[in-house]
Design a protein around this motif. Sequence first.
Motif: not given
Length: 284
Positions: A20, A22, A43, A45, A250, A253, A257
Amino acid sequence: MDLLYRKLYAANSTKIMVLGGTCSHVTEQTALASYKYNMVQISYSAVSPRLSGEEFRWFFRVMAPETQLSDVRIKLLKEFNWTTITIVQAAEHLFSSTTEIMKERLKHNNITLNDTIPFEKYPQGAIEQLKKNDARIIYFSSYEDQARMACCTAYRLNFTGPKIVWIFPGFFDLKWYDHPKSNCTAEEILKVIDGYLTVSNVNMAEEDSEDNIGTSQKDYLERFKAKAVRDSQKEYQELLKSGREIQVAGEGRAPLAYDAVWAIALSLNSTLTDYIAEGIYLLS
């Protein structure tokens, strides 16, 4: 930040990597902290160009920084022979730094920048300025909620029409214009931005490939949406009953993740394999 520190100071626990965050502004702060603890952070995003700086040398991401898309935006302008543009940007480092890169690229490619209009929190004044200047090609650099507010203002001011082209960041959700807390309807926003353009990363390969454990893209998407419906807000349950297509916040994305988690798992597996071979063991 408070949660990160509590995790770092948890008793009988060894932290090696951080997943992370975000949002870019949160990630910038946590990445500065994780670096002090010799931890790699990844991360899925955070697109701030600042995160490419030397002070974030142990930070990695699976999504290209927003500034790297500036060259593509320039190619888009040249493709349509658009020689002038106006930039509206939220007054945050993520957007101001992107704007500075855009200015350089525009100048290098002989494209005229009519105006740069920053705004703090609410973009109403910026939209009024756009209408006053009769702006036609607009790059609007902000978060989704601010873009919705801008579009609602443009609708009320009747700042619409086929001669106005909007370009938005690529990290917005697929149906970002359709939100229950918006000050106007999705139909009204679409009247403003009809035919809008965006430049984004490719978050999922075109072919239906499989990951290391044989999960296909189709399987992944089905599992992702099923979990969202099972765990999330009441609205998803109602959409499911109505038969309408479910767009999870989300969702665009989410594949990144998934890739970031895989990157962590594979790197830890490789590292731990070497440690065990050398007789080094970490507390769990």
